[in-house]
Write a protein that holds these residues in place. Structure first.
Motif, PDB file in Angstrom:
ATOM      1  N   LEU A 186       0.822  -1.217   0.000  1.00 50.60           N
ATOM      2  CA  LEU A 186       0.000   0.000   0.000  1.00 50.60           C
ATOM      3  C   LEU A 186       0.855   1.265   0.000  1.00 50.60           C
ATOM      4  CD1 LEU A 186      -2.860  -0.965   2.507  1.00 50.60           C
ATOM      5  CD2 LEU A 186      -2.901  -1.022   0.009  1.00 50.60           C
ATOM      6  N   GLY A 187       1.947   1.228  -0.762  1.00 45.91           N
ATOM      7  CA  GLY A 187       2.801   2.398  -0.893  1.00 45.91           C
ATOM      8  C   GLY A 187       3.844   2.535   0.187  1.00 45.91           C
ATOM      9  N   ASP A 189      13.207  -5.790   9.870  1.00 49.82           N
ATOM     10  CA  ASP A 189      13.407  -5.423  11.277  1.00 49.82           C
ATOM     11  C   ASP A 189      12.408  -4.371  11.748  1.00 49.82           C
ATOM     12  OD1 ASP A 189      14.307  -3.401   9.721  1.00 49.82           O
ATOM     13  OD2 ASP A 189      16.309  -3.261  10.613  1.00 49.82           O
ATOM     14  N   LEU A 190      11.351  -4.142  10.958  1.00 49.21           N
ATOM     15  CA  LEU A 190      10.272  -3.222  11.302  1.00 49.21           C
ATOM     16  C   LEU A 190      10.779  -1.805  11.559  1.00 49.21           C
ATOM     17  CD1 LEU A 190       8.029  -5.452  13.616  1.00 49.21           C
ATOM     18  CD2 LEU A 190       7.849  -5.042  11.165  1.00 49.21           C
ATOM     19  N   THR A 191      11.664  -1.320  10.704  1.00 47.28           N
ATOM     20  CA  THR A 191      12.119   0.073  10.742  1.00 47.28           C
ATOM     21  C   THR A 191      11.664   0.764   9.460  1.00 47.28           C
ATOM     22  OG1 THR A 191      14.249  -0.451   9.732  1.00 47.28           O
ATOM     23  CG2 THR A 191      14.127  -0.536  12.148  1.00 47.28           C
ATOM     24  N   TRP A 192      11.868   2.110   9.406  1.00 52.66           N
ATOM     25  CA  TRP A 192      11.412   2.902   8.281  1.00 52.66           C
ATOM     26  C   TRP A 192      12.565   3.324   7.370  1.00 52.66           C
ATOM     27  CZ3 TRP A 192       6.349   2.920   7.698  1.00 52.66           C
ATOM     28  CH2 TRP A 192       5.537   2.715   8.817  1.00 52.66           C
ATOM     29  N   ARG A 193      13.711   2.625   7.459  1.00 51.08           N
ATOM     30  CA  ARG A 193      14.879   3.056   6.689  1.00 51.08           C
ATOM     31  C   ARG A 193      14.617   3.033   5.189  1.00 51.08           C
ATOM     32  NH1 ARG A 193      17.654  -0.229  10.425  1.00 51.08           N
ATOM     33  NH2 ARG A 193      17.798  -1.857   8.832  1.00 51.08           N
ATOM     34  N   THR A 194      14.067   1.943   4.673  1.00 47.82           N
ATOM     35  CA  THR A 194      13.833   1.827   3.235  1.00 47.82           C
ATOM     36  C   THR A 194      12.780   2.832   2.767  1.00 47.82           C
ATOM     37  OG1 THR A 194      14.358  -0.527   3.342  1.00 47.82           O
ATOM     38  CG2 THR A 194      13.204   0.244   1.377  1.00 47.82           C
ATOM     39  N   THR A 229      13.391   5.983   0.154  1.00 43.31           N
ATOM     40  CA  THR A 229      12.606   6.111  -1.082  1.00 43.31           C
ATOM     41  C   THR A 229      12.008   7.509  -1.208  1.00 43.31           C
ATOM     42  OG1 THR A 229      12.077   3.750  -0.980  1.00 43.31           O
ATOM     43  CG2 THR A 229      10.714   5.129  -2.403  1.00 43.31           C
ATOM     44  N   LEU A 230      11.481   8.052  -0.119  1.00 48.30           N
ATOM     45  CA  LEU A 230      10.906   9.402  -0.154  1.00 48.30           C
ATOM     46  C   LEU A 230      11.974  10.447  -0.453  1.00 48.30           C
ATOM     47  CD1 LEU A 230       8.433   9.264   2.876  1.00 48.30           C
ATOM     48  CD2 LEU A 230       7.882   9.202   0.444  1.00 48.30           C
ATOM     49  N   ILE A 231      13.162  10.287   0.127  1.00 52.07           N
ATOM     50  CA  ILE A 231      14.251  11.235  -0.135  1.00 52.07           C
ATOM     51  C   ILE A 231      14.665  11.185  -1.607  1.00 52.07           C
ATOM     52  CG2 ILE A 231      16.674  11.755   0.380  1.00 52.07           C
ATOM     53  CD1 ILE A 231      16.133  10.825   3.231  1.00 52.07           C
TER      54      ILE A 231
END
Length: 431
Positions: free
Chosen positions: A29-30, A36-41, A45-47
């Motif tokens: 869903l985008g 590891d349940l982090t927001w690194r990827t 992608t947003l950057i």
């Protein structure tokens, strides 16, 4: 599947005897979910997308023949005082450029010339006007067009418990589109200054209903202008004009209307009252006086007072449903008639000029009027008589002043037009 267990390593997971593949990251869903349940990827992608957007601005700034000295003074001050680097300077230059190109076309408008002192049109009339706008610097126009259209639409909602049903219907009468400047034809560069492009349309000679606006529907006629340029938002302008249907003065509507009512009194009064009412005709013009003659015979023990009410009845149709709107336009009260007497009462009722003309030639909107004459009797139901009334538009001036004329057409000789017109509908009311 997400495994929240803390044990390491996780044993393989089988479904129907097949080992489920393990992934280090997943897009759902985008969102980019890591193992590891982090927001690194997801953050990376947003950057990356943001840098791609800014790359367009940097490229645009490099291609522009714009220096810092040509920028707005506030932008120059911001550059020198903050000591920004070259990349920031390019972004500010690009932002300033966007401000410039967005303001290249200003005061975009469309207007038309009044055809007479009332500024109302009928079918077959010519409507002439102009498109005007200011250009702050030379620019290229993709296309410039003007459209005249007429349509009717109705919309209302009804509640059935917790369910809300929307009733909507529309009727299109005509749509005529003309290009003043067409893309790919000739030199479309306009120079700095004020520009005016005249146009002329002929309103189709068909049975068009009068302009109308009610609580749940409207009939409107508009002129719409649109100017498009590459990589820019379109400049748009719209104006409305009034169309009236002259109607037909059928001889059947010019004869007098007459009705009689008798009522016996009950409870707190005794005797009877009778009323015979006559009006001169059915069709009246806006602003015209309506002569009402009533012969009232009061054979009761109480005095009665004649009253008059002109009210509107608008009907809207959608999905085989009908919505009715009624409202009183004016009320008048006459002198009291004493008990056991008879009087002939004459009353002149003037129809307000602002009253909308009757509409019978629209399939989704109907505008009707009624004159109600009744006797005010205390402690009893009021005897009443209703007459249908047709209101026609009051076009001042002679017919010669309103004859459709074809003014000289001054617009671009390369103008082309597309047309849509609806077949006329029957318009004679029935009572």
């Amino acid at each position: 599947m997400v495994d929240f267990r803390k044990s390491r390593p996780h044993p393989p997971f089988y479904s129907n005897g097949i080992c489920v593949e393990r992934a280090s990251a997943l897009k759902f869903l985008g969102l980019h979910l890591n193992g590891d349940l982090t927001w690194r990827t997801d953050t990376a992608t947003l950057i990356k997308k943001t840098q791609q957007r800014f790359h367009f601005l940097h490229s645009l700034a490099k291609e522009l023949l714009v220096s810092v000295d040509t920028l707005h003074p506030c932008v120059v001050c911001q550059l020198h005082c903050s000591g920004k680097d070259s990349s920031t300077e390019e972004v500010l230059i690009a932002e300033q450029f966007f401000i410039i190109i967005m303001q290249q076309v200003k005061n975009f408008s469309v207007e038309y010339n009044p055809i007479d002192k009332n500024n109302v049109f009928t079918s077959g009339d010519y409507i002439a006007g102009r498109i005007t706008f200011d250009v702050t610097q030379d620019c290229k126009i993709g296309s410039l067009w003007i459209k005249m259209k007429g349509k009717a639409n109705v919309k209302w909602t009804e509640h059935y418990g917790k369910t809300v049903v929307v009733y909507h219907n529309k009727e299109k009468y005509f749509s005529i589109k003309t290009f003043v400047i067409q893309d790919g034809e000739g030199n479309n560069i306009v120079t700095q200054g004020c520009h005016m492009y005249p146009f002329t349309f002929q309103i189709p000679q068909q049975d068009l209903p009068s302009s109308f606006k009610g609580s749940w529907g409207k009939i409107k006629y508009t002129l719409e202008a649109n100017l498009s340029r590459s990589m820019r938002l379109d400049s748009k302008a719209k104006t409305h004009f009034t169309v009236v249907h002259k109607g037909s003065r059928d001889p059947a509507f010019m004869v007098p209307q007459r009705s009689i009512i008798d009522k016996k009194m009950n409870l707190f009064s005794s005797g009877t009252v009778s009323m015979e009412v006559t009006i001169a005709k059915t069709c009246f013009l806006q602003g015209e006086g309506m002569k009402v003659v009533a012969y009232i015979q009061n054979r009761s023990s109480r005095g009665v007072r004649p009253k008059y009410c002109l009210y509107k009845k608008y009907s809207y149709f959608a999905k085989s449903k009908r919505r009715v709107e009624t409202k009183n336009i004016l009320k008048e009260v006459g002198e009291s008639i004493p008990p056991f007497t008879g009087h002939t009462v004459i009353r002149f009722i003037t129809i307000p000029l602002a009253t909308c003309a009757s509409i019978f030639n629209c399939n989704i909107i109907k505008a009707e009027y009624r004159l109600k004459v009744y006797l005010d009797v205390k402690y009893a139901s009021d005897p009443e008589i209703k007459f249908p009334v047709i209101i026609l538009p009051a076009l001042q001036g002679s017919d010669e002043e309103h004859l459709p004329t074809n003014p000289e057409f001054e617009a671009n000789s390369k103008m082309g037009a597309t047309y849509f017109m609806q077949e006329p509908t029957a318009s004679l009311p029935r009572f």
